[in-house]
Scaffold this motif. Structure first.
Motif, PDB file in Angstrom:
ATOM      1  N   LEU A  23       0.830  -1.199   0.000  1.00 48.49           N
ATOM      2  CA  LEU A  23       0.000   0.000   0.000  1.00 48.49           C
ATOM      3  C   LEU A  23       0.870   1.257   0.000  1.00 48.49           C
ATOM      4  O   LEU A  23       1.906   1.299   0.650  1.00 48.49           O
ATOM      5  CB  LEU A  23      -0.914   0.023   1.219  1.00 48.49           C
ATOM      6  CG  LEU A  23      -2.070  -0.982   1.252  1.00 48.49           C
ATOM      7  CD1 LEU A  23      -2.911  -0.756   2.498  1.00 48.49           C
ATOM      8  CD2 LEU A  23      -2.933  -0.877   0.008  1.00 48.49           C
ATOM      9  N   GLU A  24       0.414   2.285  -0.711  1.00 45.47           N
ATOM     10  CA  GLU A  24       1.126   3.557  -0.767  1.00 45.47           C
ATOM     11  C   GLU A  24       0.126   4.702  -0.806  1.00 45.47           C
ATOM     12  O   GLU A  24      -1.069   4.509  -1.052  1.00 45.47           O
ATOM     13  CB  GLU A  24       2.047   3.620  -2.006  1.00 45.47           C
ATOM     14  CG  GLU A  24       3.175   2.616  -2.010  1.00 45.47           C
ATOM     15  CD  GLU A  24       4.044   2.742  -3.254  1.00 45.47           C
ATOM     16  OE1 GLU A  24       3.684   3.565  -4.134  1.00 45.47           O
ATOM     17  OE2 GLU A  24       5.062   2.038  -3.343  1.00 45.47           O
ATOM     18  N   GLY A  25       0.630   5.906  -0.551  1.00 41.93           N
ATOM     19  CA  GLY A  25      -0.170   7.112  -0.720  1.00 41.93           C
ATOM     20  C   GLY A  25      -1.408   7.157   0.151  1.00 41.93           C
ATOM     21  O   GLY A  25      -1.383   6.865   1.354  1.00 41.93           O
ATOM     22  N   GLY A  26      -2.529   7.509  -0.479  1.00 41.54           N
ATOM     23  CA  GLY A  26      -3.777   7.676   0.256  1.00 41.54           C
ATOM     24  C   GLY A  26      -4.277   6.408   0.904  1.00 41.54           C
ATOM     25  O   GLY A  26      -4.853   6.442   2.003  1.00 41.54           O
ATOM     26  N   ALA A  27      -4.067   5.262   0.258  1.00 38.75           N
ATOM     27  CA  ALA A  27      -4.516   3.998   0.836  1.00 38.75           C
ATOM     28  C   ALA A  27      -3.767   3.690   2.130  1.00 38.75           C
ATOM     29  O   ALA A  27      -4.363   3.210   3.109  1.00 38.75           O
ATOM     30  CB  ALA A  27      -4.316   2.872  -0.173  1.00 38.75           C
ATOM     31  N   LEU A  28      -2.461   3.978   2.148  1.00 33.74           N
ATOM     32  CA  LEU A  28      -1.686   3.757   3.361  1.00 33.74           C
ATOM     33  C   LEU A  28      -2.070   4.754   4.445  1.00 33.74           C
ATOM     34  O   LEU A  28      -2.122   4.408   5.626  1.00 33.74           O
ATOM     35  CB  LEU A  28      -0.188   3.873   3.043  1.00 33.74           C
ATOM     36  CG  LEU A  28       0.776   3.589   4.195  1.00 33.74           C
ATOM     37  CD1 LEU A  28       0.576   2.182   4.742  1.00 33.74           C
ATOM     38  CD2 LEU A  28       2.211   3.776   3.739  1.00 33.74           C
ATOM     39  N   ARG A  29      -2.398   5.967   4.050  1.00 32.62           N
ATOM     40  CA  ARG A  29      -2.809   6.976   5.025  1.00 32.62           C
ATOM     41  C   ARG A  29      -4.141   6.582   5.671  1.00 32.62           C
ATOM     42  O   ARG A  29      -4.341   6.775   6.871  1.00 32.62           O
ATOM     43  CB  ARG A  29      -2.926   8.327   4.334  1.00 32.62           C
ATOM     44  CG  ARG A  29      -3.333   9.454   5.267  1.00 32.62           C
ATOM     45  CD  ARG A  29      -3.313  10.772   4.539  1.00 32.62           C
ATOM     46  NE  ARG A  29      -3.758  11.865   5.381  1.00 32.62           N
ATOM     47  CZ  ARG A  29      -3.810  13.136   5.003  1.00 32.62           C
ATOM     48  NH1 ARG A  29      -3.410  13.465   3.776  1.00 32.62           N
ATOM     49  NH2 ARG A  29      -4.240  14.067   5.807  1.00 32.62           N
ATOM     50  N   ASP A  30      -5.055   6.044   4.890  1.00 32.23           N
ATOM     51  CA  ASP A  30      -6.330   5.593   5.442  1.00 32.23           C
ATOM     52  C   ASP A  30      -6.126   4.437   6.422  1.00 32.23           C
ATOM     53  O   ASP A  30      -6.864   4.311   7.404  1.00 32.23           O
ATOM     54  CB  ASP A  30      -7.266   5.160   4.319  1.00 32.23           C
ATOM     55  CG  ASP A  30      -7.711   6.333   3.448  1.00 32.23           C
ATOM     56  OD1 ASP A  30      -7.632   7.486   3.930  1.00 32.23           O
ATOM     57  OD2 ASP A  30      -8.117   6.091   2.299  1.00 32.23           O
ATOM     58  N   LEU A  31      -5.119   3.610   6.143  1.00 35.31           N
ATOM     59  CA  LEU A  31      -4.843   2.483   7.033  1.00 35.31           C
ATOM     60  C   LEU A  31      -4.357   2.959   8.396  1.00 35.31           C
ATOM     61  O   LEU A  31      -4.583   2.274   9.410  1.00 35.31           O
ATOM     62  CB  LEU A  31      -3.792   1.573   6.390  1.00 35.31           C
ATOM     63  CG  LEU A  31      -3.378   0.326   7.181  1.00 35.31           C
ATOM     64  CD1 LEU A  31      -4.525  -0.675   7.219  1.00 35.31           C
ATOM     65  CD2 LEU A  31      -2.137  -0.321   6.555  1.00 35.31           C
ATOM     66  N   ARG A  32      -3.688   4.124   8.454  1.00 34.63           N
ATOM     67  CA  ARG A  32      -3.157   4.631   9.721  1.00 34.63           C
ATOM     68  C   ARG A  32      -4.265   4.816  10.758  1.00 34.63           C
ATOM     69  O   ARG A  32      -4.016   4.715  11.957  1.00 34.63           O
ATOM     70  CB  ARG A  32      -2.467   5.981   9.500  1.00 34.63           C
ATOM     71  CG  ARG A  32      -1.334   5.960   8.502  1.00 34.63           C
ATOM     72  CD  ARG A  32      -0.162   5.172   9.011  1.00 34.63           C
ATOM     73  NE  ARG A  32       0.994   5.338   8.125  1.00 34.63           N
ATOM     74  CZ  ARG A  32       1.899   4.402   7.931  1.00 34.63           C
ATOM     75  NH1 ARG A  32       1.789   3.242   8.540  1.00 34.63           N
ATOM     76  NH2 ARG A  32       2.928   4.617   7.127  1.00 34.63           N
ATOM     77  N   ARG A  33      -5.468   5.107  10.308  1.00 36.18           N
ATOM     78  CA  ARG A  33      -6.567   5.315  11.246  1.00 36.18           C
ATOM     79  C   ARG A  33      -6.906   4.028  11.986  1.00 36.18           C
ATOM     80  O   ARG A  33      -7.334   4.058  13.141  1.00 36.18           O
ATOM     81  CB  ARG A  33      -7.795   5.831  10.493  1.00 36.18           C
ATOM     82  CG  ARG A  33      -9.004   5.998  11.403  1.00 36.18           C
ATOM     83  CD  ARG A  33     -10.239   6.407  10.642  1.00 36.18           C
ATOM     84  NE  ARG A  33     -11.403   6.366  11.524  1.00 36.18           N
ATOM     85  CZ  ARG A  33     -12.645   6.620  11.138  1.00 36.18           C
ATOM     86  NH1 ARG A  33     -12.898   6.933   9.871  1.00 36.18           N
ATOM     87  NH2 ARG A  33     -13.648   6.558  11.997  1.00 36.18           N
ATOM     88  N   GLU A  34      -6.736   2.896  11.343  1.00 38.92           N
ATOM     89  CA  GLU A  34      -7.145   1.622  11.941  1.00 38.92           C
ATOM     90  C   GLU A  34      -6.029   0.952  12.730  1.00 38.92           C
ATOM     91  O   GLU A  34      -6.281  -0.002  13.461  1.00 38.92           O
ATOM     92  CB  GLU A  34      -7.639   0.674  10.834  1.00 38.92           C
ATOM     93  CG  GLU A  34      -8.792   1.252  10.023  1.00 38.92           C
ATOM     94  CD  GLU A  34      -9.332   0.258   9.025  1.00 38.92           C
ATOM     95  OE1 GLU A  34      -9.462  -0.929   9.376  1.00 38.92           O
ATOM     96  OE2 GLU A  34      -9.615   0.663   7.884  1.00 38.92           O
ATOM     97  N   MET A  35      -4.790   1.436  12.594  1.00 42.99           N
ATOM     98  CA  MET A  35      -3.659   0.820  13.282  1.00 42.99           C
ATOM     99  C   MET A  35      -2.813   1.923  13.906  1.00 42.99           C
ATOM    100  O   MET A  35      -2.332   2.805  13.201  1.00 42.99           O
ATOM    101  CB  MET A  35      -2.825  -0.002  12.288  1.00 42.99           C
ATOM    102  CG  MET A  35      -3.633  -1.014  11.518  1.00 42.99           C
ATOM    103  SD  MET A  35      -2.740  -1.724  10.109  1.00 42.99           S
ATOM    104  CE  MET A  35      -1.536  -2.731  10.943  1.00 42.99           C
ATOM    105  N   GLN A  36      -2.654   1.884  15.226  1.00 38.16           N
ATOM    106  CA  GLN A  36      -1.958   2.944  15.940  1.00 38.16           C
ATOM    107  C   GLN A  36      -0.834   2.369  16.804  1.00 38.16           C
ATOM    108  O   GLN A  36      -0.761   1.158  17.033  1.00 38.16           O
ATOM    109  CB  GLN A  36      -2.942   3.722  16.811  1.00 38.16           C
ATOM    110  CG  GLN A  36      -3.875   4.634  16.014  1.00 38.16           C
ATOM    111  CD  GLN A  36      -3.158   5.812  15.403  1.00 38.16           C
ATOM    112  OE1 GLN A  36      -2.507   6.599  16.090  1.00 38.16           O
ATOM    113  NE2 GLN A  36      -3.266   5.961  14.089  1.00 38.16           N
ATOM    114  N   LEU A  37       0.018   3.277  17.293  1.00 38.41           N
ATOM    115  CA  LEU A  37       1.205   2.887  18.052  1.00 38.41           C
ATOM    116  C   LEU A  37       1.290   3.696  19.341  1.00 38.41           C
ATOM    117  O   LEU A  37       1.073   4.911  19.331  1.00 38.41           O
ATOM    118  CB  LEU A  37       2.465   3.115  17.201  1.00 38.41           C
ATOM    119  CG  LEU A  37       3.824   2.894  17.858  1.00 38.41           C
ATOM    120  CD1 LEU A  37       4.017   1.435  18.240  1.00 38.41           C
ATOM    121  CD2 LEU A  37       4.940   3.342  16.923  1.00 38.41           C
ATOM    122  N   VAL A  38       1.591   3.010  20.451  1.00 35.87           N
ATOM    123  CA  VAL A  38       1.916   3.665  21.717  1.00 35.87           C
ATOM    124  C   VAL A  38       3.410   3.493  21.928  1.00 35.87           C
ATOM    125  O   VAL A  38       3.900   2.358  22.030  1.00 35.87           O
ATOM    126  CB  VAL A  38       1.126   3.066  22.894  1.00 35.87           C
ATOM    127  CG1 VAL A  38       1.541   3.726  24.204  1.00 35.87           C
ATOM    128  CG2 VAL A  38      -0.372   3.239  22.674  1.00 35.87           C
TER     129      VAL A  38
END
Length: 356
Positions: free
Chosen positions: A82-97
């Motif tokens: 995944l790249e670009g906008g698709a990867l950015r949308d994925l960031r919402r569903e996967m987060q890091l502490v």
């Protein structure tokens, strides 16, 4: 139930040296052929010595680092390319502490601005409602609405980690990777943050990958545990089964080093000899054979395949079925633990004067 996350053959090599033409001539095997799955709402802990590849695995899963080989499937979709906008949308569903709750926060931004930033970035909340959402997030992690006007340096370590957790929850993710999220905190604060994570997971149904080296913490928070050594997973299974009957010699050595709250309990320690080999030139065959007391010639020549030792319990060792049963860890009863804690509290109160 289909897995939320499926990792297969995950590999990451970092270039260590290049020649005069800029071509790599040696590399660091940070992660090598790692595979596991994660169900929705489940906590999988990854443990091992420093430098074994735990944090790199977490960053690969989140696509913060691009893998050299392997596949990462999230909700059945391959996210490796995944790249670009698709990867950015994925960031919402996967987060890091992050591990360091101070270095991961911008010292020039207030807590309110820090929590509102992901809401604006992903367009989740209109500008007029962001303040209310920030206050809701602070209340969710046990902080007051007035804390939104403060800066990170005005908080304690435990409070800063709560802010980091609130930031990860702001976009309502399905998966959170906790990269040694409590290792920099005091023991009492660790317990508070762990209880907070467990409570939030039960309420919100979030899946977690919990990266740690403290096995006592892992035992408290996880449903399954994966043990890594020099870039490879050597054992993975349910937490209770792995602690009660470890199959791999490396797992046994880790568990034998856990201190237990019974000073008179007699335990047989398994002390490993030598140092961890260099990931630039890992040993042939089983990577643990240079320190394993049970190693044979087969271990030095062939990489062990992952075999099923019990239901959901897999191990990568040529001799796991020949090894004697591991010594069980002494377990303190609830009554004995409560009595010991009350005794310590009484001693602390009588010895420390009140300061007003």
């Amino acid at each position: 139930m289909s897995p939320l996350l499926e990792v297969s053959g995950l590999t990451k090599h970092f270039t260590a040296r290049t020649n005069w033409f800029g071509r790599p001539i040696s590399h660091v095997s940070a992660v090598d052929d790692v595979g596991f799955s994660l169900q929705p709402g489940e906590t999988l802990s990854i443990v091992g010595e420093s430098g074994c590849g735990k944090s790199t695995t977490g960053r690969l899963v989140l696509r913060l680092t691009d893998p050299t080989a392997g596949s990462i499937r999230y909700n059945g979709r391959d996210i490796t390319c995944l790249e670009g906008g698709a990867l950015r949308d994925l960031r919402r569903e996967m987060q890091l502490v992050f591990q360091d709750p101070y270095a991961s926060l911008n010292p020039r931004m207030t807590v309110g601005d820090t929590l509102a930033e992901p809401l604006a970035l992903h367009g989740l909340v209109p500008p007029g409602k962001r303040r209310a959402r920030v206050e809701e997030l602070l209340a969710l992690v046990g902080l007051r609405p007035s804390h939104a006007r403060r800066y990170p340096h005005e908080f304690s370590g435990g409070q800063r980690q709560r802010i980091g957790i609130a930031r990860a929850l702001a976009v309502e993710p399905n998966l959170i990777v906790c990269d040694e999220a409590v290792s920099a905190l005091d023991v009492s604060v660790q317990a508070q943050v762990l209880n907070l994570l467990k409570d939030l997971q039960a309420r919100l149904g979030i899946a977690m990958i919990f990266i740690a080296h403290d096995l006592a913490v892992v035992r408290q928070i996880s449903q399954r545990v994966a043990v890594m050594y020099l870039g490879r997973i050597v054992e993975i299974g349910p937490t209770a089964a792995l602690f009660a009957a470890p199959r791999h010699p490396y797992t046994r050595a880790l568990l034998s080093a856990i201190p237990v709250p019974q000073p008179r309990a007699k335990r047989q320690r398994m002390i490993l000899s030598g140092d961890v080999p260099s990931p630039i030139d890992p040993p042939s065959g089983c990577r643990f054979h240079t320190r394993c007391p049970f190693a044979i010639d087969l271990c030095r020549s062939r990489i062990p395949a992952m075999e099923t030792a019990a239901a959901g319990h897999d191990v990568a060792c040529h001799r796991w079925h020949e090894l004697p049963a591991a010594e069980p860890l002494p377990v303190e009863s609830a009554a004995a633990g409560a009595e010991r804690l009350a005794r310590l509290q009484t001693r602390f109160v009588t010895q420390v004067p009140n300061v007003e």
